[in-house]
Design a protein around this motif. Structure first.
Motif, PDB file in Angstrom:
ATOM      1  N   THR A 178       0.800  -1.227   0.000  1.00 33.00           N
ATOM      2  CA  THR A 178       0.000   0.000   0.000  1.00 33.00           C
ATOM      3  C   THR A 178       0.833   1.277   0.000  1.00 33.00           C
ATOM      4  OG1 THR A 178      -0.145  -0.123   2.415  1.00 33.00           O
ATOM      5  CG2 THR A 178      -1.975  -1.072   1.152  1.00 33.00           C
ATOM      6  N   SER A 179       1.907   1.301   0.752  1.00 33.65           N
ATOM      7  CA  SER A 179       2.653   2.554   0.923  1.00 33.65           C
ATOM      8  C   SER A 179       4.146   2.399   0.653  1.00 33.65           C
ATOM      9  CB  SER A 179       2.449   3.080   2.353  1.00 33.65           C
ATOM     10  OG  SER A 179       1.088   3.210   2.652  1.00 33.65           O
ATOM     11  N   ASP A 180       4.515   1.348  -0.058  1.00 31.99           N
ATOM     12  CA  ASP A 180       5.934   1.080  -0.297  1.00 31.99           C
ATOM     13  C   ASP A 180       6.302   1.388  -1.746  1.00 31.99           C
ATOM     14  OD1 ASP A 180       6.048  -0.015   2.314  1.00 31.99           O
ATOM     15  OD2 ASP A 180       5.244  -1.889   1.528  1.00 31.99           O
ATOM     16  N   ARG A 181       7.469   1.979  -1.920  1.00 32.73           N
ATOM     17  CA  ARG A 181       7.969   2.191  -3.274  1.00 32.73           C
ATOM     18  C   ARG A 181       8.585   0.877  -3.765  1.00 32.73           C
ATOM     19  NH1 ARG A 181      11.554   6.973  -4.687  1.00 32.73           N
ATOM     20  NH2 ARG A 181      13.030   5.876  -3.350  1.00 32.73           N
ATOM     21  N   ILE A 182       8.204   0.478  -4.966  1.00 33.20           N
ATOM     22  CA  ILE A 182       8.669  -0.796  -5.516  1.00 33.20           C
ATOM     23  C   ILE A 182       9.312  -0.543  -6.872  1.00 33.20           C
ATOM     24  CG2 ILE A 182       7.982  -3.093  -6.294  1.00 33.20           C
ATOM     25  CD1 ILE A 182       5.679  -2.991  -4.331  1.00 33.20           C
TER      26      ILE A 182
END
Length: 336
Positions: A126-130
Motif C-alpha cells: 500500500t505505501s511502499d515504493r517498488i
C-alpha cells in the motif's frame, strides 16, 4: 452526540414518581364544597382553563427533565486521525534467462509463475515504493522504485525471456545485484529491501557476485534471495520457425542448478533470508512470508475534541420553568 455523565438520567425516575404521586393526590382530594346531587354539574362541559389546570405542574416537570439532560452534559465529538506511514523501498530483481522457461511450474513455466506471484505481492502493498530489475547475461531496470503500482504491474506483464527480448542470455548475478543496489542507494526509507529471484549460477557479467554482495551490504540493503526450480536434468523449450514462418517448439536437455551457497550468503550477510521454491505453491508461500516480515510501519495518532452542548438545554429548562410559574400565577392561578 454523547453524554459525559449518563448517571444523571437516574434522576428522571424519582421525578416521574413524584409527579405521578402529586397528580394522584389531587385526584383523590376531598372537594371543598359538597353537593347532594352532581347530575346538573355533570351536564356542564369543563372550560379550557379547567382542562389546563395541571399544565404548570407538567411544565415544571419538563423543565426539570431539560435540567437533567443539561446535567448529563451532552457533547459532540470531533475526531481527527493522523497517520505517520513509514514505507519500505523494495526492488524486485528477476532472472529472465531462457532457463526460466522450463515448464515445471504452473501456469506455464518458472517465469510465468514468478510473474504471477510478483503481481499478487505488489497488489498487497500500500505505501511502499517498488522497483523492478530484470537480468540474464546483462541487467536492466524496468521500473525504478515508485508508488505507481499500475505501471509496475503493466511492466511485469510485459516481461519476456532473454531470447524473446533479444538480450544476452546467461545469469549475471553480480551485475544484477549491483544494478538493484544502485536503485536503492539513494533511498531515504529506513528499510531497503532487495528480492532476488534466480534459477541458475553466475556465468556472465563484468561484476562478480561477491562484489555485488559487498555493494548491497555497503548500502545497508536487506536481501531476500529465492532459488527457483529443482536441481537436476530437465528439458528447456527451444523455439524455431519452419519454412512457412510458423513457430515450432522443441526441447533440449538442460542441467538445472541453483547456487544455494551463494544465495544463502546473500541473505544471511545482509540480514535477510534465503528460500528455495521448487513449485508455484512454494513460491507464493515465500512471498507471503516476505510480506509478513516486511510490514509497513503505520503510527496512528487519534485526537478527539469535545464541544459542550448543555447550554441550550439549560436555557430551555429556565424558559419552561418561568412559563410554568407565570401561568400558575396568572391565567391558571388556583384559589381556595
Amino acid at each position: 452526540m454523547t453524554f459525559h455523565s449518563l448517571a444523571a438520567f437516574w434522576l428522571i425516575l424519582p421525578l416521574v414518581l413524584i409527579l405521578a404521586w402529586v397528580l394522584w393526590k389531587k385526584r383523590t382530594k376531598t372537594p371543598t364544597l359538597q353537593f347532594g346531587s352532581v347530575e346538573l354539574l355533570k351536564s356542564v362541559s369543563p372550560s379550557l382553563r379547567s382542562r389546563l389546570m395541571h399544565l404548570p405542574m407538567l411544565l415544571k416537570g419538563v423543565a426539570l427533565i431539560f435540567a437533567i439532560i443539561a446535567l448529563a452534559r451532552p457533547q459532540t465529538t470531533n475526531t481527527k486521525i493522523r497517520k505517520n506511514v513509514e514505507g519500505i523501498d523494495i526492488v524486485i530483481c528477476l532472472d529472465v534467462s531462457d532457463s526460466m522457461l522450463i515448464e515445471d511450474m504452473k501456469p506455464l513455466n518458472r517465469l510465468e509463475a514468478a510473474k504471477e506471484t510478483i503481481k499478487k505481492f505488489i497488489e498487497a502493498r500500500t505505501s511502499d515504493r517498488i522497483g523492478l530489475v530484470v537480468f540474464a547475461g546483462e541487467s536492466f531496470t524496468l521500473v525504478p522504485p515508485t508508488l505507481d503500482y499500475q505501471l509496475i504491474l503493466q511492466r511485469v506483464g510485459e516481461i519476456t525471456s532473454a531470447s524473446s527480448a533479444k538480450i544476452k542470455d546467461g545469469t549475471a548475478l553480480g551485475v544484477s545485484m549491483a544494478n538493484a543496489a544502485g536503485r536503492l542507494k539513494d533511498s531515504q526509507a529506513k528499510s531497503r529491501v532487495m528480492i532476488f529471484m534466480t534459477d541458475g549460477e553466475n556465468n556472465s557479467g563484468t561484476i562478480d557476485p561477491e562484489t555485488g554482495l559487498e555493494i548491497a551490504k555497503g548500502y545497508g540493503i536487506k536481501v531476500y534471495s529465492i532459488g527457483i526450480g529443482k536441481d537436476g536434468p530437465t528439458r528447456i523449450p527451444v523455439y524455431t520457425r519452419d519454412i512457412f514462418g510458423q513457430k515450432i517448439k522443441t526441447y533440449q536437455p538442460f542441467e538445472s542448478a541453483v547456487n544455494d551457497d551463494l544465495l544463502g550468503r546473500m541473505a544471511s550477510e545482509t540480514g535477510g533470508k534465503y528460500y528455495r521454491a521448487t513449485n508455484e505453491g512454494a513460491l507464493q508461500k515465500v512471498f507471503n512470508d516476505i510480506d509478513n516480515l516486511e510490514k509497513t510501519k503505520i503510527d496512528v495518532n487519534k485526537f478527539t475534541s469535545y464541544t459542550e452542548e448543555f447550554p441550550p438545554y439549560l436555557v430551555m429548562a429556565l424558559i419552561t420553568y418561568l412559563v410554568a410559574i407565570l401561568l400558575g400565577r396568572s391565567w391558571l392561578r388556583r384559589v381556595p
